[in-house]
Design a protein around this motif. Structure first.
Motif, PDB file in Angstrom:
ATOM      1  N   LYS A  11       0.828  -1.211   0.000  1.00  0.00           N
ATOM      2  CA  LYS A  11       0.000   0.000   0.000  1.00  0.00           C
ATOM      3  C   LYS A  11       0.863   1.263   0.000  1.00  0.00           C
ATOM      4  CE  LYS A  11      -3.832  -1.941   2.666  1.00  0.00           C
ATOM      5  NZ  LYS A  11      -4.498  -1.821   3.984  1.00  0.00           N
ATOM      6  N   LYS A  12       1.887   1.250   0.811  1.00  0.00           N
ATOM      7  CA  LYS A  12       2.743   2.431   0.949  1.00  0.00           C
ATOM      8  C   LYS A  12       3.491   2.737  -0.349  1.00  0.00           C
ATOM      9  CE  LYS A  12       6.177   2.013   3.775  1.00  0.00           C
ATOM     10  NZ  LYS A  12       7.028   1.907   4.965  1.00  0.00           N
ATOM     11  N   ILE A  13       4.144   1.763  -0.917  1.00  0.00           N
ATOM     12  CA  ILE A  13       4.938   2.058  -2.117  1.00  0.00           C
ATOM     13  C   ILE A  13       4.074   2.239  -3.351  1.00  0.00           C
ATOM     14  CG2 ILE A  13       7.021   0.976  -1.204  1.00  0.00           C
ATOM     15  CD1 ILE A  13       6.603  -1.180  -3.397  1.00  0.00           C
ATOM     16  N   SER A  14       2.910   1.583  -3.407  1.00  0.00           N
ATOM     17  CA  SER A  14       2.067   1.758  -4.589  1.00  0.00           C
ATOM     18  C   SER A  14       1.549   3.190  -4.686  1.00  0.00           C
ATOM     19  CB  SER A  14       0.912   0.759  -4.603  1.00  0.00           C
ATOM     20  OG  SER A  14      -0.010   1.033  -3.590  1.00  0.00           O
ATOM     21  N   ALA A  15       1.238   3.802  -3.557  1.00  0.00           N
ATOM     22  CA  ALA A  15       0.792   5.204  -3.572  1.00  0.00           C
ATOM     23  C   ALA A  15       1.913   6.116  -4.081  1.00  0.00           C
ATOM     24  CB  ALA A  15       0.337   5.634  -2.182  1.00  0.00           C
ATOM     25  N   GLY A  24      -0.509   3.166 -12.846  1.00  0.00           N
ATOM     26  CA  GLY A  24      -1.605   4.018 -13.266  1.00  0.00           C
ATOM     27  C   GLY A  24      -2.933   3.588 -12.692  1.00  0.00           C
ATOM     28  N   ILE A  25      -3.977   4.208 -13.193  1.00  0.00           N
ATOM     29  CA  ILE A  25      -5.329   3.795 -12.810  1.00  0.00           C
ATOM     30  C   ILE A  25      -5.615   2.524 -13.589  1.00  0.00           C
ATOM     31  CG2 ILE A  25      -7.764   4.442 -12.911  1.00  0.00           C
ATOM     32  CD1 ILE A  25      -6.871   7.338 -12.589  1.00  0.00           C
ATOM     33  N   PHE A  26      -5.809   1.437 -12.897  1.00  0.00           N
ATOM     34  CA  PHE A  26      -6.060   0.118 -13.494  1.00  0.00           C
ATOM     35  C   PHE A  26      -4.890  -0.368 -14.349  1.00  0.00           C
ATOM     36  CE2 PHE A  26     -10.279   2.299 -13.473  1.00  0.00           C
ATOM     37  CZ  PHE A  26     -10.790   1.640 -12.373  1.00  0.00           C
ATOM     38  N   HIS A  27      -3.693   0.171 -14.140  1.00  0.00           N
ATOM     39  CA  HIS A  27      -2.559  -0.232 -14.975  1.00  0.00           C
ATOM     40  C   HIS A  27      -1.338  -0.489 -14.116  1.00  0.00           C
ATOM     41  CE1 HIS A  27      -0.506  -0.573 -18.798  1.00  0.00           C
ATOM     42  NE2 HIS A  27       0.516   0.041 -18.227  1.00  0.00           N
ATOM     43  N   ALA A  46      -7.937  -2.455  -9.345  1.00  0.00           N
ATOM     44  CA  ALA A  46      -7.302  -1.642  -8.300  1.00  0.00           C
ATOM     45  C   ALA A  46      -6.850  -0.291  -8.849  1.00  0.00           C
ATOM     46  CB  ALA A  46      -6.100  -2.373  -7.717  1.00  0.00           C
ATOM     47  N   ILE A  47      -7.024   0.729  -8.035  1.00  0.00           N
ATOM     48  CA  ILE A  47      -6.472   2.052  -8.317  1.00  0.00           C
ATOM     49  C   ILE A  47      -5.343   2.253  -7.314  1.00  0.00           C
ATOM     50  CG2 ILE A  47      -6.901   4.531  -8.376  1.00  0.00           C
ATOM     51  CD1 ILE A  47      -9.798   3.868  -9.140  1.00  0.00           C
ATOM     52  N   PHE A  48      -4.138   2.430  -7.792  1.00  0.00           N
ATOM     53  CA  PHE A  48      -2.941   2.366  -6.954  1.00  0.00           C
ATOM     54  C   PHE A  48      -2.731   3.563  -6.035  1.00  0.00           C
ATOM     55  CE2 PHE A  48      -2.237  -0.574 -10.404  1.00  0.00           C
ATOM     56  CZ  PHE A  48      -1.794  -1.690  -9.720  1.00  0.00           C
ATOM     57  N   ASP A  49      -3.486   4.608  -6.241  1.00  0.00           N
ATOM     58  CA  ASP A  49      -3.316   5.802  -5.427  1.00  0.00           C
ATOM     59  C   ASP A  49      -3.815   5.614  -3.997  1.00  0.00           C
ATOM     60  OD1 ASP A  49      -2.580   8.393  -4.821  1.00  0.00           O
ATOM     61  OD2 ASP A  49      -4.480   9.224  -5.468  1.00  0.00           O
ATOM     62  N   GLY A  50      -4.642   4.665  -3.765  1.00  0.00           N
ATOM     63  CA  GLY A  50      -5.163   4.462  -2.414  1.00  0.00           C
ATOM     64  C   GLY A  50      -5.580   3.023  -2.211  1.00  0.00           C
ATOM     65  N   LEU A  51      -4.660   2.101  -2.400  1.00  0.00           N
ATOM     66  CA  LEU A  51      -4.996   0.690  -2.223  1.00  0.00           C
ATOM     67  C   LEU A  51      -5.515   0.435  -0.820  1.00  0.00           C
ATOM     68  CD1 LEU A  51      -2.098  -1.389  -3.870  1.00  0.00           C
ATOM     69  CD2 LEU A  51      -4.379  -0.976  -4.773  1.00  0.00           C
ATOM     70  N   ASN A  52      -6.548  -0.378  -0.728  1.00  0.00           N
ATOM     71  CA  ASN A  52      -7.013  -0.848   0.575  1.00  0.00           C
ATOM     72  C   ASN A  52      -7.060  -2.367   0.533  1.00  0.00           C
ATOM     73  OD1 ASN A  52      -9.672  -1.755  -0.346  1.00  0.00           O
ATOM     74  ND2 ASN A  52     -10.162   0.415  -0.527  1.00  0.00           N
TER      75      ASN A  52
END
Length: 192
Positions: A11-15, A24-27, A46-52
């Motif tokens: 979660k931390k590094i993906s953001a 990217g968004i879905f990429h 998944a949207i990588f800006d705010g993975l949960n």
């Protein structure tokens, strides 16, 4: 490896990687090995800006219903984990400067100090054709890594697959390589 720790790291590094336009968004895709036969990876939506937690799925090497929700890259990640013991974290990203540089070159030789010291020369893998790439990629990528004794594959016009032992090293390697390619592109008059 502890699953809660691995998920927290992803979660931390993906953001951070999203903010740098590496994911990217879905990429893109990012995963962590939990045990020898299981890993956690982002879901395909998944949207990588705010993975949960709901954006990630735990997969086993034996495929079950969870594979239907997993990233399209899950088979590639699985084969890297199955065949390369050192791989603890795996990422597919499409950083713009690396990808742009790969289109017109056969190898990458960083000219900046940090890139040169970390990578030296990197051969750019040419998949030749994209129409059947996703059928070939799960075996071609890990074999290339083994044959060339490398943890990074820059794929012409496609992006980068990379594995590392820590999430921090994963993000650091992609950032260093992207910066090297940015400098190469700028020095060649690619952008202003």
């Amino acid at each position: 490896m502890n699953i809660e720790y691995s998920i927290s790291e992803i979660k931390k590094i993906s953001a951070s990687m999203f903010k740098k336009n590496f994911l990217g968004i879905f990429h893109g895709s990012i995963s962590a090995r939990i045990e020898h036969n299981q890993f956690v990876i982002n879901k395909k939506d998944a949207i990588f800006d705010g993975l949960n937690d709901n954006d990630l799925t735990l997969l086993y090497s034996k495929k079950d219903y969870r594979w239907n929700d997993a990233s399209i890259d899950a088979d590639i990640h699985l084969n890297i984990y199955k065949n390369i013991a050192e791989a603890k974290y795996v990422c597919y990203s499409m950083p713009p400067f690396i990808t742009a540089y790969s289109i017109n070159h056969s190898f990458l030789e960083p000219k900046d100090y940090f890139g040169y010291m970390k990578f030296g020369n990197i051969f750019i893998y040419d998949p030749k054709r994209f129409d059947d790439w996703y059928e070939r990629a799960p075996s071609e990528i890990y074999r290339y890594m083994i044959e060339k004794r490398t943890n990074i594959v820059v794929i012409k016009g496609y992006g980068v697959y990379l594995y590392e032992r820590t999430a921090h090293d994963l993000a650091k390697s992609i950032a260093l390589l992207e910066n090297s390619c940015k400098l190469l592109n700028f020095s060649n008059g690619f952008a202003s």
